[in-house]
Write a protein that holds these residues in place. Structure first.
Motif, PDB file in Angstrom:
ATOM      1  N   LEU A 198      -7.692   9.647  17.841  1.00 40.17           N
ATOM      2  CA  LEU A 198      -8.099   8.242  17.874  1.00 40.17           C
ATOM      3  C   LEU A 198      -9.606   8.037  17.715  1.00 40.17           C
ATOM      4  CD1 LEU A 198      -5.796   6.804  20.707  1.00 40.17           C
ATOM      5  CD2 LEU A 198      -5.478   6.742  18.216  1.00 40.17           C
ATOM      6  N   LEU A 199     -10.415   9.015  18.103  1.00 37.86           N
ATOM      7  CA  LEU A 199     -11.875   8.842  18.000  1.00 37.86           C
ATOM      8  C   LEU A 199     -12.346   8.463  16.590  1.00 37.86           C
ATOM      9  CD1 LEU A 199     -13.691  11.484  20.251  1.00 37.86           C
ATOM     10  CD2 LEU A 199     -14.071   9.017  20.195  1.00 37.86           C
ATOM     11  N   PRO A 200     -11.805   9.067  15.534  1.00 38.90           N
ATOM     12  CA  PRO A 200     -12.272   8.685  14.186  1.00 38.90           C
ATOM     13  C   PRO A 200     -12.052   7.223  13.842  1.00 38.90           C
ATOM     14  CG  PRO A 200     -11.094  10.770  14.109  1.00 38.90           C
ATOM     15  CD  PRO A 200     -10.885  10.204  15.482  1.00 38.90           C
ATOM     16  N   LEU A 201     -11.114   6.552  14.540  1.00 44.17           N
ATOM     17  CA  LEU A 201     -10.851   5.145  14.252  1.00 44.17           C
ATOM     18  C   LEU A 201     -11.919   4.232  14.846  1.00 44.17           C
ATOM     19  CD1 LEU A 201      -6.995   5.073  14.870  1.00 44.17           C
ATOM     20  CD2 LEU A 201      -8.223   5.386  12.708  1.00 44.17           C
ATOM     21  N   TYR A 202     -12.795   4.791  15.697  1.00 42.76           N
ATOM     22  CA  TYR A 202     -13.869   3.981  16.269  1.00 42.76           C
ATOM     23  C   TYR A 202     -15.196   4.738  16.239  1.00 42.76           C
ATOM     24  CZ  TYR A 202     -15.243  -0.298  18.540  1.00 42.76           C
ATOM     25  OH  TYR A 202     -15.803  -1.531  18.794  1.00 42.76           O
ATOM     26  N   SER A 203     -15.406   5.470  15.148  1.00 42.76           N
ATOM     27  CA  SER A 203     -16.663   6.194  14.983  1.00 42.76           C
ATOM     28  C   SER A 203     -16.842   6.519  13.508  1.00 42.76           C
ATOM     29  CB  SER A 203     -16.662   7.482  15.822  1.00 42.76           C
ATOM     30  OG  SER A 203     -15.636   8.342  15.390  1.00 42.76           O
ATOM     31  N   SER A 204     -17.948   7.155  13.201  1.00 46.17           N
ATOM     32  CA  SER A 204     -18.231   7.539  11.824  1.00 46.17           C
ATOM     33  C   SER A 204     -18.529   9.030  11.775  1.00 46.17           C
ATOM     34  CB  SER A 204     -19.432   6.756  11.282  1.00 46.17           C
ATOM     35  OG  SER A 204     -19.899   7.336  10.076  1.00 46.17           O
ATOM     36  N   PHE A 205     -17.785   9.749  10.964  1.00 40.48           N
ATOM     37  CA  PHE A 205     -18.035  11.184  10.810  1.00 40.48           C
ATOM     38  C   PHE A 205     -19.427  11.425  10.229  1.00 40.48           C
ATOM     39  CE2 PHE A 205     -17.940  15.085   8.291  1.00 40.48           C
ATOM     40  CZ  PHE A 205     -17.533  16.004   9.253  1.00 40.48           C
ATOM     41  N   VAL A 206     -19.805  10.611   9.230  1.00 41.79           N
ATOM     42  CA  VAL A 206     -21.091  10.793   8.546  1.00 41.79           C
ATOM     43  C   VAL A 206     -22.262  10.530   9.486  1.00 41.79           C
ATOM     44  CG1 VAL A 206     -22.541   9.928   6.687  1.00 41.79           C
ATOM     45  CG2 VAL A 206     -20.098  10.232   6.305  1.00 41.79           C
ATOM     46  N   LEU A 207     -22.143   9.496  10.335  1.00 41.17           N
ATOM     47  CA  LEU A 207     -23.267   9.093  11.176  1.00 41.17           C
ATOM     48  C   LEU A 207     -23.373   9.873  12.477  1.00 41.17           C
ATOM     49  CD1 LEU A 207     -23.000   5.230  10.737  1.00 41.17           C
ATOM     50  CD2 LEU A 207     -24.630   6.770   9.655  1.00 41.17           C
ATOM     51  N   GLY A 208     -22.346  10.611  12.856  1.00 41.27           N
ATOM     52  CA  GLY A 208     -22.420  11.295  14.145  1.00 41.27           C
ATOM     53  C   GLY A 208     -21.740  12.645  14.201  1.00 41.27           C
ATOM     54  N   PHE A 209     -20.455  12.667  13.865  1.00 47.26           N
ATOM     55  CA  PHE A 209     -19.687  13.885  14.128  1.00 47.26           C
ATOM     56  C   PHE A 209     -19.949  15.003  13.136  1.00 47.26           C
ATOM     57  CE2 PHE A 209     -17.536  11.037  16.988  1.00 47.26           C
ATOM     58  CZ  PHE A 209     -17.300  11.863  18.065  1.00 47.26           C
TER      59      PHE A 209
END
Length: 202
Positions: free
Chosen positions: A187-198
């Motif tokens: 669920l985390l990817p639905l409320y975050s950005s891989f490019v900007l953080g992960f």
């Protein structure tokens, strides 16, 4: 109730930790309260909010192309932009701005992000770093400090979700194959950005 049992279980900890934990959650909620009490009179930074991101979410929501093809045209800006210039319809913050007025969507995003930042840091410290019962106030204090950290609002949980992701990954590495770890990572990817953080997290 399951999440609170998970957060607070262990040898009679419930009373003291419940009070500390509840105080932390209340403080996080108070931080977002002005957006709901004051509405558009609440303080909101112009930079990366009113001059760009919030406007993009609203334009996308009103364009009728929220589920449009990537080459669909959204005409409201510079004589038309392709749909893929805007955020994905699988982003939670896009849906908040589609369902609520901007100021309330912004306040809800702040509330959701900071609550999960608090819970994530608390779980990480409790499970993998500060396990001793005597340091429960340190766990809550550090989690609260982290949850109130200034961050780029449209990044959502890209930064503040990292402790929760690390908690789940360390659980899996330790042999815990519980569904809760996989739910967090799903669920985390639905409320975050891989490019900007992960990207940097990994």
């Amino acid at each position: 109730m399951h999440i609170f049992h998970l957060l607070l279980k262990n040898n009679g900890e419930w009373g003291d930790v419940m009070r500390l934990f509840t105080c932390g959650i209340i403080i996080v909620c108070l931080h977002a309260l002005p957006y709901f009490l004051l509405g558009e009179d609440g303080h909101m930074r112009v930079h990366d909010n009113l001059d760009s991101n919030i406007a993009w979410y609203r334009v996308l929501a009103r364009s009728g192309e929220l589920f449009g093809a990537i080459d669909a045209t959204i005409p409201q800006v510079i004589n038309g932009l392709p749909r893929n210039a805007y955020g994905t319809e699988f982003s939670g913050i896009v849906w908040l701005h589609a369902l609520f007025p901007s100021v309330y969507a912004y306040g809800l995003s702040q509330l959701v992000t900071r609550i999960f930042a608090f819970i994530g840091m608390y779980l990480l410290l409790k499970t993998h770093v500060l396990k001793e019962k005597q340091v429960q106030w340190i766990r809550v204090g550090v989690a609260l400090t982290f949850a109130l950290t200034p961050f780029w609002p449209s990044g959502m949980l890209s930064t503040l979700g990292m402790p929760l992701a690390l908690w789940a990954l360390l659980n899996i590495r330790a042999g815990d194959r519980s569904w809760k770890n996989y739910i967090v990572l799903t669920l985390l990817p639905l409320y975050s950005s891989f490019v900007l953080g992960f990207f940097f997290f990994f």
